[in-house]
Design a protein around this motif. Structure first.
Motif, PDB file in Angstrom:
ATOM      1  N   VAL A 559       0.842  -1.206   0.000  1.00 60.63           N
ATOM      2  CA  VAL A 559       0.000   0.000   0.000  1.00 60.63           C
ATOM      3  C   VAL A 559       0.872   1.250   0.000  1.00 60.63           C
ATOM      4  CG1 VAL A 559      -1.788   1.261   1.260  1.00 60.63           C
ATOM      5  CG2 VAL A 559      -1.824  -1.242   1.199  1.00 60.63           C
ATOM      6  N   LEU A 560       1.756   1.357   0.982  1.00 63.98           N
ATOM      7  CA  LEU A 560       2.674   2.499   1.050  1.00 63.98           C
ATOM      8  C   LEU A 560       3.944   2.125   0.300  1.00 63.98           C
ATOM      9  CD1 LEU A 560       2.234   3.455   4.812  1.00 63.98           C
ATOM     10  CD2 LEU A 560       0.987   4.317   2.829  1.00 63.98           C
ATOM     11  N   THR A 561       3.876   2.222  -1.009  1.00 60.13           N
ATOM     12  CA  THR A 561       5.000   1.819  -1.846  1.00 60.13           C
ATOM     13  C   THR A 561       6.160   2.789  -1.697  1.00 60.13           C
ATOM     14  OG1 THR A 561       4.154   3.060  -3.733  1.00 60.13           O
ATOM     15  CG2 THR A 561       3.390   0.785  -3.477  1.00 60.13           C
ATOM     16  N   GLY A 562       7.293   2.382  -2.201  1.00 61.78           N
ATOM     17  CA  GLY A 562       8.470   3.227  -2.098  1.00 61.78           C
ATOM     18  C   GLY A 562       8.309   4.551  -2.811  1.00 61.78           C
ATOM     19  N   LEU A 563       7.601   4.562  -3.951  1.00 61.56           N
ATOM     20  CA  LEU A 563       7.392   5.812  -4.686  1.00 61.56           C
ATOM     21  C   LEU A 563       6.511   6.772  -3.900  1.00 61.56           C
ATOM     22  CD1 LEU A 563       6.905   4.422  -8.299  1.00 61.56           C
ATOM     23  CD2 LEU A 563       8.820   5.769  -7.457  1.00 61.56           C
ATOM     24  N   ILE A 564       5.470   6.244  -3.262  1.00 61.99           N
ATOM     25  CA  ILE A 564       4.572   7.107  -2.484  1.00 61.99           C
ATOM     26  C   ILE A 564       5.313   7.665  -1.278  1.00 61.99           C
ATOM     27  CG2 ILE A 564       2.492   7.129  -1.067  1.00 61.99           C
ATOM     28  CD1 ILE A 564       1.253   5.098  -2.947  1.00 61.99           C
ATOM     29  N   LYS A 565       6.061   6.827  -0.544  1.00 61.79           N
ATOM     30  CA  LYS A 565       6.793   7.295   0.634  1.00 61.79           C
ATOM     31  C   LYS A 565       7.883   8.294   0.272  1.00 61.79           C
ATOM     32  CE  LYS A 565       8.069   4.343   3.680  1.00 61.79           C
ATOM     33  NZ  LYS A 565       8.682   3.146   4.292  1.00 61.79           N
TER      34      LYS A 565
END
Length: 757
Positions: A559-565
């Protein structure tokens, strides 16, 4: 007198540092002596009333008892009892009070003996029975003295006993009775000399005890200033004329006060626990917050912090509290913090924060009321500086309440012309209460299929705003809206000739805040589109006033992918089950030690470590009252923009998806136009259709479908159902679907069989 005070001072040094004996169970010695003194003074007053017939029946019997016991000495008794009572109020050693009582008793008995010795031995008892002379006490003192020493020698013995006993009771030398004024002067001079001699020693050895230091720390804690009734409006908040912000009376204030239990005992237990493991610490400060109490300690030189943080479970066992969080070190201080849950917690209400000086001095109208830290300070967040926010935590820890608080605090600062909201609530029950207010661009989005459309619309709005900023020569939304105040106008240019054909007034751009209440449910069904849209908005939308707030109850890497974080650095973590979840949200442990019910860690780009905050609580009734107040200002029902959730033709650029990049110029495929015409004419889109018509393999057919979806020609896949065709060539799509025409049925069938093999 001076020696006695010096002796008292030495006795105090043997006590616990405050001149008091060590704490014991039951009544203390001071309490017992005070009770005795009160009764002595009260008895003295009653005896005076009894002597003059002012105490009723009790006074009559009491006077008769006194006359039998003490004779005429009953008139002296009240004076002595008052003197003893006042001496008992003083603080001194235990032996001093024994000497006072014994001295006055001997003095009283010897004086009564002097009075009674003038009577013959044979008449002493009869005189005592009649209530004359010294009573039975006087007879008891005079009889043996008169029989042993005779009259004159007996008087000398009794007078000597009286003088000695009074010196014993008052603890003074004989010259104090003879020359009291001179003795008092000498005593004062001697006392000054003693203070001068002891002054260097006091400076060197004087060290407050832990209890005294803790009391001093708690006393010097500053109180918050009184709230302001009139809330000043920042310059950027000025919106449409005639719009009234909701009144503060709709919100509730904080009631009650947090209590950390026996703070002094807890501090000593923590010190003793550290000492048992060979760690010497010194108490630094104590802060009682809404949900936890922070005990600050300064470790001795040479102590490893890893040794301190490893004692978490030992401190929990010693204090009988769980969970306990250790912050080592505290940012900006050379101290460690031990955070212990309070015995009595208190809720932080939004009205208290809005009325606070911190909120009235804010510089932005997108200020978020986050909560209150352990020091009692209100913490605010500026959404324009964040510029996006991620909220995560387990179920029931306060995420939805936090989002309601954020929305309510924004509504208390902005008019509909200053702020627009896009609310996405897959759970359908959390954010739908805000439906009907003019701040919304569209009703709360509850259908997961429309979420990607709303995000794509936000991307197209972002691109449109960037073009407007470019044309006006503005760097960001503040600069653009600032030019509106000076009446700047925009030139209208003909696209074909490039000539200026007119001017139009620059329209004010409102802020747009997109709030997603549950990202995990959306990512489960539309991960590729949603992730790509969130990443692009987070990367570019700050300058044009579009901000994103994302919340999820499943803090996993899916859900909280590396791109989003990587693109959302400001984060709020509520209580989670494991340390792994905490590291997923904050990239560090800590959220697994929280208490729940709004207890959170706030991590921003400005702070190297997260801050612990008790979140603001806004009840459902408060939200309904605020929404009702806003709706009452409307003359007619709000007309929302239906294009926000309508299928969009905006391409996400194919740069970021859940499976990776598409790469290259996708629209430049040789068969793209032919594939587009094929799906439009046939009224349906599938990989097998493109395989048959274009005579290509499955991989290229699926790739063409992805390009058509990204460019808004066809809709997203929906299981086994056919994709929707979003554009038309002017014919009836349904009719085309029902009557599919083949160029050559026999050849088409052979081609299908060939590719299926």
């Amino acid at each position: 007198m001076g020696r006695r005070r010096k002796k008292e001072k030495n006795e105090e040094e043997k006590t616990n540092g405050r001149g008091r004996p060590p704490k014991r169970k039951g009544l203390s010695g001071d309490t017992k002596r005070s009770i005795v003194a009160v009764f002595l003074i009260a008895l003295a007053i009653l005896s005076v009333f009894s002597l003059f017939g002012g105490a009723g029946t009790f006074g009559v019997y009491f006077n008769k008892i006194l006359s039998l016991a003490f004779g005429i000495g009953r008139y002296l008794l009240p004076v002595l009892m008052v003197a003893v009572g006042f001496l008992y109020f003083r603080r001194d050693t235990e032996a001093y009070y024994v000497f006072v009582a014994a001295g006055f008793i001997l003095f009283f008995a010897s004086v009564l003996g002097v009075v009674h010795i003038f009577y013959p031995l044979s008449e002493m008892v009869e005189i005592a029975k009649s209530g004359s002379g010294g009573g039975f006490l006087g007879a008891a003192a005079a009889y043996p003295v008169l029989k042993l020493f005779g009259f004159w020698a007996g008087i000398i013995v009794l007078v000597a006993i009286a003088l000695a006993s009074i010196l014993l009771a008052l603890n003074v030398p004989f010259r104090a009775l003879m020359k009291p004024i001179e003795w008092m002067r000498e005593d004062e001079e001697e006392e000054k000399e003693d203070e001068k001699e002891e002054e260097p020693k006091a400076v060197i050895e004087e060290k407050p005890s832990a209890s005294a230091k803790i009391s001093e720390i708690l006393k010097r804690k500053p109180e918050r200033p009184a709230p302001q009734k009139d809330m000043p409006v920042p310059e950027r908040q000025i919106g449409a004329a005639g719009w009234k912000l909701p009144p503060l009376d709709l919100l509730e204030r904080t009631t009650g006060k947090a209590k950390g239990g026996d703070i002094e005992t807890n501090a000593k237990i923590i010190q003793e626990t550290f000492k048992n493991f060979g760690i010497d610490v010194e108490i630094g400060d104590i802060s009682v917050g809404p949900s936890v109490t922070q005990y600050c300690f300064k470790p001795a030189a040479g102590i490893k912090l890893s040794k301190i943080t490893g004692l978490n479970n030992n401190l929990s066992l010693a204090l009988a509290e769980h969970p306990i969080r250790i912050e080592a070190p505290i940012p900006g201080k050379s101290l460690i913090g031990i955070e212990v849950p309070n015995k009595t917690k208190t809720m932080v209400r939004l009205r208290n924060i809005i009325e606070s000086p911190e909120f009235s001095e804010r510089k932005s109208s997108l200020t978020l009321a986050l909560g209150q830290d352990v020091g009692g300070n209100y913490l605010l967040g500026d959404l324009t500086e964040m510029p996006h926010l991620m909220i995560a935590g387990a179920t029931g820890t306060g995420k939805s309440v936090c989002i309601n608080t954020i929305i309510t605090s924004l509504l208390y600062q902005n008019s509909p012309d200053d702020l627009k909201l896009i609310l996405i609530d897959p759970k359908r029950v959390e954010l739908t209460a805000f439906n009907g207010i003019p701040h919304l661009l569209t009703p709360t989005v509850v259908d997961n299929g429309k979420v990607a459309n709303a995000l794509k619309w936000a991307i197209s709005e972002m691109e449109r705003r960037y073009k407007m900023l470019q044309e006006s020569g503005s760097r960001d939304i503040f600069s653009y809206n600032g030019k509106l105040k000076v009446g700047q106008k925009k030139s209208i240019i003909d696209e074909e000739t490039g000539e200026v054909i007119g001017e139009e007034e620059v329209k004010r751009l409102p802020f747009i805040v997109i709030i997603i209440d549950e990202l995990a449910d959306i990512m489960a069904s539309h991960a590729k589109d949603v992730e790509a849209a969130i990443v692009r908005i987070a990367q570019m939308a700050r300058a044009v006033g579009i901000h994103l707030i994302v919340s999820t109850q499943r803090p996993s890497v899916e859900v909280l992918t590396g791109l989003i974080k990587a693109n959302i650095t400001t984060r709020i973590a509520f209580q989670v089950a494991t340390q792994i979840d905490s590291r997923t949200i904050l990239d560090m442990a800590g959220a697994d030690k929280l208490l729940g019910n709004g207890d959170m860690l706030y991590l921003s780009a400005r702070s190297p470590k997260p801050r612990r905050i008790q979140g603001v609580f806004v009840s459902e009734s408060e939200v309904k009252r605020v929404v009702k107040s806003i709706k009452s200002q409307l003359d007619e029902e709000v007309e929302y923009n239906e294009e926000v959730t309508a299928p969009q033709r905006v391409s996400l650029g194919g740069k970021f998806t859940g499976a990776g990049a598409l790469g290259g110029d996708d629209a430049g495929d040789d068969l793209y136009e032919e594939a587009k015409d094929t799906v439009v004419k046939s009224g349906k889109a599938s990989a097998s259709l493109l395989q048959r018509r274009l005579r290509v393999g499955y991989a290229r057919a699926a790739r063409l479908l992805d390009i058509l979806e990204a460019n808004g020609v066809i809709g997203p896949a929906d299981g086994s159902k056919a994709r929707d065709i979003l554009i038309s060539n002017g014919t009836n799509t349904k009719a085309v679907q029902s009557e599919v025409e083949y160029e050559d049925e026999e050849v088409d069938q052979k081609q299908r069989d060939r590719w299926q093999m």
